[in-house]
Motif scaffolding. Structure first.
Motif, PDB file in Angstrom:
ATOM      1  N   GLY A  33       0.796  -1.219   0.000  1.00  0.00           N
ATOM      2  CA  GLY A  33       0.000   0.000   0.000  1.00  0.00           C
ATOM      3  C   GLY A  33       0.829   1.270   0.000  1.00  0.00           C
ATOM      4  O   GLY A  33       0.278   2.370   0.093  1.00  0.00           O
ATOM      5  N   MET A  34       2.151   1.135  -0.126  1.00  0.00           N
ATOM      6  CA  MET A  34       3.024   2.309  -0.196  1.00  0.00           C
ATOM      7  C   MET A  34       3.045   2.859  -1.623  1.00  0.00           C
ATOM      8  O   MET A  34       3.052   2.081  -2.590  1.00  0.00           O
ATOM      9  N   THR A  35       3.041   4.165  -1.752  1.00  0.00           N
ATOM     10  CA  THR A  35       3.090   4.810  -3.064  1.00  0.00           C
ATOM     11  C   THR A  35       4.518   5.260  -3.351  1.00  0.00           C
ATOM     12  O   THR A  35       5.179   5.856  -2.495  1.00  0.00           O
ATOM     13  N   HIS A  36       4.985   4.981  -4.567  1.00  0.00           N
ATOM     14  CA  HIS A  36       6.345   5.330  -4.976  1.00  0.00           C
ATOM     15  C   HIS A  36       6.255   6.241  -6.196  1.00  0.00           C
ATOM     16  O   HIS A  36       5.742   5.843  -7.243  1.00  0.00           O
ATOM     17  N   VAL A  37       6.734   7.465  -6.045  1.00  0.00           N
ATOM     18  CA  VAL A  37       6.675   8.452  -7.122  1.00  0.00           C
ATOM     19  C   VAL A  37       8.087   8.696  -7.659  1.00  0.00           C
ATOM     20  O   VAL A  37       8.997   9.036  -6.891  1.00  0.00           O
ATOM     21  N   THR A  38       8.248   8.513  -8.967  1.00  0.00           N
ATOM     22  CA  THR A  38       9.542   8.741  -9.610  1.00  0.00           C
ATOM     23  C   THR A  38       9.509  10.076 -10.346  1.00  0.00           C
ATOM     24  O   THR A  38       8.627  10.318 -11.164  1.00  0.00           O
ATOM     25  N   LEU A  39      10.475  10.941 -10.045  1.00  0.00           N
ATOM     26  CA  LEU A  39      10.594  12.252 -10.675  1.00  0.00           C
ATOM     27  C   LEU A  39      11.879  12.294 -11.491  1.00  0.00           C
ATOM     28  O   LEU A  39      12.963  12.026 -10.971  1.00  0.00           O
ATOM     29  N   GLY A  40      11.769  12.618 -12.774  1.00  0.00           N
ATOM     30  CA  GLY A  40      12.938  12.719 -13.629  1.00  0.00           C
ATOM     31  C   GLY A  40      13.425  14.159 -13.730  1.00  0.00           C
ATOM     32  O   GLY A  40      12.620  15.092 -13.779  1.00  0.00           O
ATOM     33  N   GLN A  41      14.729  14.342 -13.765  1.00  0.00           N
ATOM     34  CA  GLN A  41      15.297  15.685 -13.857  1.00  0.00           C
ATOM     35  C   GLN A  41      15.346  16.160 -15.302  1.00  0.00           C
ATOM     36  O   GLN A  41      15.678  15.399 -16.216  1.00  0.00           O
ATOM     37  N   VAL A  42      15.007  17.424 -15.509  1.00  0.00           N
ATOM     38  CA  VAL A  42      15.153  18.050 -16.823  1.00  0.00           C
ATOM     39  C   VAL A  42      15.909  19.360 -16.649  1.00  0.00           C
ATOM     40  O   VAL A  42      15.837  20.009 -15.608  1.00  0.00           O
ATOM     41  N   TYR A  43      16.667  19.704 -17.680  1.00  0.00           N
ATOM     42  CA  TYR A  43      17.394  20.979 -17.678  1.00  0.00           C
ATOM     43  C   TYR A  43      16.959  21.774 -18.901  1.00  0.00           C
ATOM     44  O   TYR A  43      17.169  21.348 -20.032  1.00  0.00           O
ATOM     45  N   ARG A  44      16.287  22.874 -18.652  1.00  0.00           N
ATOM     46  CA  ARG A  44      15.753  23.728 -19.724  1.00  0.00           C
ATOM     47  C   ARG A  44      14.939  22.897 -20.709  1.00  0.00           C
ATOM     48  O   ARG A  44      15.012  23.054 -21.923  1.00  0.00           O
TER      49      ARG A  44
END
Length: 213
Positions: free
Chosen positions: A113-124
């Motif tokens: 029941g744990m939520t895992h959010v993946t955020l990708g880095q962007v540059y400009r």
């Protein structure tokens, strides 16, 4: 100096050394900016593993409230709440604006029941190769349980326009694997470099299309 005086001096110096090394200011002298705010907001002990190259946390574990941040930001879902959370503690990670420098790549719920959010880095607007953050939420969704941080701070590029068009990159790949089959189109990415201060070594590169040979 007699023996008794020497022993007393050693004991005094040892005691002073212990007091100084145990003082909060000493223990956190190399801590990333803002980490004290994050620790103060936590509902329990926070463990921080620091990346020696970036000087930023590579992993944070601890019960850190998310719900209050989400409500203040007016977040509509968990992914938006996580972005707002990261932005609140942006200085910890070397981020200027989380909404601009991070994109939501995935939101998954595991069997516990744990939520895992993946955020990708962007540059400009350009993807930073292999640079992402993974934020793990507690089962109630109200707090952050852990953060795996791969964000690369300090990237500075004069231009983000490609010098090699995608077709040229594709042709180069086909020459290297003449019998291969195209699995993915080439794309432009920022390669952040390796080793010390990776952001200062960043450069724009074509991430060539995947060809199965």
């Amino acid at each position: 100096m007699n023996h008794k005086t020497l022993v007393l001096l050693i004991v005094v110096l040892s005691t002073l050394s212990s007091l100084v090394s145990g003082a909060p200011g000493y223990a956190q002298s190399n801590a990333p900016a803002g980490i004290d705010r994050l620790q103060a907001a936590a509902d329990g002990p926070v463990e921080v593993t620091q990346n020696p190259f970036t000087g930023r946390p590579s992993f944070i574990r601890g019960p850190i409230p998310l719900e209050v941040v989400a409500q203040a930001a007016g977040a509509a879902d968990k992914s938006q709440a996580v972005v707002a959370f990261v932005d609140r503690y942006a200085d910890v990670f070397g981020i200027t604006d989380a909404a601009v420098e991070l994109v939501v790549q995935a939101e998954e719920v595991d069997d516990l029941g744990m939520t895992h959010v993946t955020l990708g880095q962007v540059y400009r607007g350009v993807e930073v190769y292999n640079a992402s953050m993974k934020v793990h939420l507690a089962t109630d969704g109200r707090s952050v349980a852990a953060i795996g941080n791969g964000f690369v701070p300090g990237i500075r590029l004069v231009d983000v326009r490609p010098a090699v068009i995608s077709q040229q990159a594709l042709e180069a790949t086909r020459k290297a694997l003449p019998g291969g089959q195209l699995m993915a189109q080439p794309r432009l990415v920022v390669y952040p470099g390796r080793g010390e201060a990776p952001g200062t070594a960043a450069r724009l590169v074509p991430c060539q299309g995947s060809i199965d040979g």
